[in-house]
Structures are given as C-alpha cells and as structure tokens.
Enzyme design. Structure first.
Site, mmCIF file in Angstrom:
data_model
loop_
_atom_site.group_PDB
_atom_site.id
_atom_site.type_symbol
_atom_site.label_atom_id
_atom_site.label_comp_id
_atom_site.label_asym_id
_atom_site.label_seq_id
_atom_site.Cartn_x
_atom_site.Cartn_y
_atom_site.Cartn_z
ATOM 1 N N THR A 49 -1.058 -2.956 12.043
ATOM 2 C CA THR A 49 -0.039 -2.953 11.100
ATOM 3 C C THR A 49 1.325 -2.262 11.798
ATOM 4 O OG1 THR A 49 -1.340 -3.254 9.351
ATOM 5 C CG2 THR A 49 0.841 -2.715 8.752
ATOM 6 N N LYS A 102 -7.169 6.967 10.123
ATOM 7 C CA LYS A 102 -8.717 6.957 10.623
ATOM 8 C C LYS A 102 -8.767 6.775 12.285
ATOM 9 C CE LYS A 102 -10.409 4.249 6.754
ATOM 10 N NZ LYS A 102 -10.854 2.784 6.438
ATOM 11 N N ASP A 116 -4.855 2.439 10.568
ATOM 12 C CA ASP A 116 -6.574 2.025 10.688
ATOM 13 C C ASP A 116 -6.579 1.672 12.355
ATOM 14 O OD1 ASP A 116 -9.257 1.593 9.845
ATOM 15 O OD2 ASP A 116 -8.663 -0.394 9.256
ATOM 16 N N THR A 117 -6.736 0.386 12.233
ATOM 17 C CA THR A 117 -6.830 -0.126 13.659
ATOM 18 C C THR A 117 -5.458 0.058 14.467
ATOM 19 O OG1 THR A 117 -5.860 -2.430 13.078
ATOM 20 C CG2 THR A 117 -8.434 -2.033 12.937
ATOM 21 N N GLY A 118 -4.479 0.176 13.774
ATOM 22 C CA GLY A 118 -3.070 0.134 14.168
ATOM 23 C C GLY A 118 -2.216 -0.973 14.324
ATOM 24 N N GLY A 128 0.956 -1.088 -0.062
ATOM 25 C CA GLY A 128 0.158 0.087 0.182
ATOM 26 C C GLY A 128 0.886 1.382 0.080
ATOM 27 N N ASP A 181 0.532 3.523 4.309
ATOM 28 C CA ASP A 181 -0.529 4.458 3.110
ATOM 29 C C ASP A 181 -1.663 4.927 4.398
ATOM 30 O OD1 ASP A 181 -1.626 1.751 4.046
ATOM 31 O OD2 ASP A 181 -2.143 1.202 2.011
HETATM 32 P P1 5GP Z 1 -4.445 -1.580 10.570
HETATM 33 O O1 5GP Z 1 -3.487 -2.516 10.609
HETATM 34 O O2 5GP Z 1 -4.073 -0.082 10.987
HETATM 35 O O3 5GP Z 1 -5.994 -1.618 10.753
HETATM 36 O O4 5GP Z 1 -4.556 -1.065 8.945
HETATM 37 C C1 5GP Z 1 -3.454 -0.743 8.155
HETATM 38 C C2 5GP Z 1 -3.438 -1.617 6.963
HETATM 39 O O5 5GP Z 1 -4.809 -1.874 6.340
HETATM 40 C C3 5GP Z 1 -3.106 -0.375 5.778
HETATM 41 O O6 5GP Z 1 -1.483 -0.617 5.299
HETATM 42 C C4 5GP Z 1 -4.047 -0.674 4.431
HETATM 43 O O7 5GP Z 1 -3.314 -1.940 3.686
HETATM 44 C C5 5GP Z 1 -5.219 -1.424 5.067
HETATM 45 N N1 5GP Z 1 -6.175 -0.486 5.015
HETATM 46 C C6 5GP Z 1 -6.887 0.061 6.355
HETATM 47 N N2 5GP Z 1 -8.119 0.992 5.980
HETATM 48 C C7 5GP Z 1 -7.918 0.562 4.696
HETATM 49 C C8 5GP Z 1 -8.696 1.406 3.528
HETATM 50 O O8 5GP Z 1 -9.588 2.138 3.752
HETATM 51 N N3 5GP Z 1 -8.575 0.998 2.446
HETATM 52 C C9 5GP Z 1 -7.592 0.079 1.989
HETATM 53 N N4 5GP Z 1 -7.847 -0.114 0.836
HETATM 54 N N5 5GP Z 1 -7.004 -0.363 2.918
HETATM 55 C C10 5GP Z 1 -7.105 -0.142 4.247
HETATM 56 MG MG MG Z 2 -1.028 -1.809 4.022
#
Ligand code: 5GP
Ligand code: MG
Length: 186
Positions: free
Chosen positions: A118, A142, A114-116, A55, A111
């Site tokens: 990653t 977010k 989101d939840t954090g 991403g 990119d």
């Molecule tokens: P987290 O681990 O913080 O929940 O999410 C991070 C990863 O989830 C980002 O690197 C991305 O790949 C994916 N992601 C989170 N939200 C979105 C979104 O709205 N659209 C897309 N395409 N990917 C997302």
């Molecule tokens: Mg990603």
C-alpha cells in the site's frame, strides 16, 4: 462489543504514543522547513497530510490534533483486503490522488505497514510529482511481513504477525470503532 479477541494495545498506550508521534513528526517537519528558511508555525503552507483511507481515519484524527502546524489534509483511498479476508491481495488505488503536490512536504499516514504494498503504491505515485519531501507515518508495523523495500520514518508500535482490528482497522468492514488494538484469533 464482543469481538472474541485479546487486547494487544490499550487506550492509554495508544494515547501516549500518538502524542509522542505528533511531537516527533512536527519536529521533523519543522526541521525540514527551517532548512528552507521557513518558520513552521507561521509560514508552513506546504505541509500536506495524506491519510490512506479507511484504516487511517481514527489514527489521523488523533495524530493531527497533536501537531501545531499549518497543514492541509488530502484523503486517498486504497483497498487491500477485499471482503472477509485477512490476506493481502495487493493494493489498488480507489480514488484520485491529489495532483498538486510538487514542492510540498507530504506525509503519508496509514494504520499499519504490513507487506508494504500500500505505502509503496502511494509513495511511488506521489514521488512522480516531485514533492519537496515524502515521509510515512504508521501507527503499527509488522516487520516480519515485509515484501516491498519500504520503511516508515515514523512508527508507533512494532507488532507480531497477528491480524489486528480496532482504532480504525477492520475485519470485513467492522470493528473500526474499537478504542483498543485487538488481536483476533486466526
Ligand atoms: P500492506 O499493503 O502493507 O500489506 O498492508 C497495509 C494495509 O493492509 C493496511 O492499510 C490495512 O488496511 C491492511 N492490513 C494489514 N495488516 C492488517 C491487520 O493486521 N489487520 C487489519 N485489519 N488490516 C491490516
Ligand atoms: Mg488500509
């Protein structure tokens, strides 16, 4: 390209913001190096950019060209949305992490935060190597969705809880090449 979504952030806003972020991140890193008595432009051979694939690919390409610093780039791959899913199912590392980060100034690039999960996964693993510093830089954030106790020091745009694609972000592997950030209907 027919994506059926609406443009949330257009090309010009992305371009302007990425330019600002490159300057702010460079200033931030240069300040850390200055504290150690190093000149950022000439002697900064310990800055390591770690883009989280796939991403962060397009954001990284634009961001690093706004940064007049000596840096190396080490990719890591983390997957979090397997296949046709818009719900995070947790993050897992799909590639080796660089193992020579001790004493380096590490910048994690993603990119979207989101939840954090990653960033937390990668940051915790990087911290085990005793880097000089770790920063996170994300284009999108977010805030409402956070589940882990983690922040990004450099954020491009806070966005609402909508599923977005484009500028590197995919749905089922597609739409990464859209030049805008597009919100897809649920
Ligand atoms: P987290 O681990 O913080 O929940 O999410 C991070 C990863 O989830 C980002 O690197 C991305 O790949 C994916 N992601 C989170 N939200 C979105 C979104 O709205 N659209 C897309 N395409 N990917 C997302
Ligand atoms: Mg990603």
């Amino acid at each position: 390209m027919d994506h059926g979504g609406t443009i949330l952030i257009d090309r010009q806003r992305i371009r302007t913001r990425v330019h600002e972020m490159g300057q702010a991140l460079s200033d931030d890193l240069a300040a850390s190096l200055a504290k150690e008595g190093q000149d950022a432009l000439l002697h900064a051979d310990r800055i390591v950019m770690v883009p989280i694939m796939t991403g962060a690919m397009i954001f990284t390409a634009d961001l690093i060209r706004e940064m007049p610093l000596k840096m190396s780039i080490r990719l890591v791959t983390v997957s979090s949305y397997p296949g046709q899913s818009t719900q995070s199912r947790g993050a897992s590392l799909r590639s080796a992490l660089p193992d020579d980060l001790a004493g380096h100034h590490v910048v994690l690039i993603d990119d979207i935060l989101d939840t954090g999960r990653t960033l937390k996964l990668v940051r915790d693993l990087v911290m085990e190597q005793s880097p000089a510093s770790v920063r996170s830089c994300v284009l999108l954030n977010k805030p409402e969705r956070r589940e882990e106790d983690i922040i990004a020091e450099h954020v491009g745009f806070d966005i609402p809880d909508e599923f977005v694609v484009g500028y590197g972000l995919d749905y089922d592997g597609f739409y990464r090449n859209l030049p805008e950030i597009v919100s897809l209907p649920e």
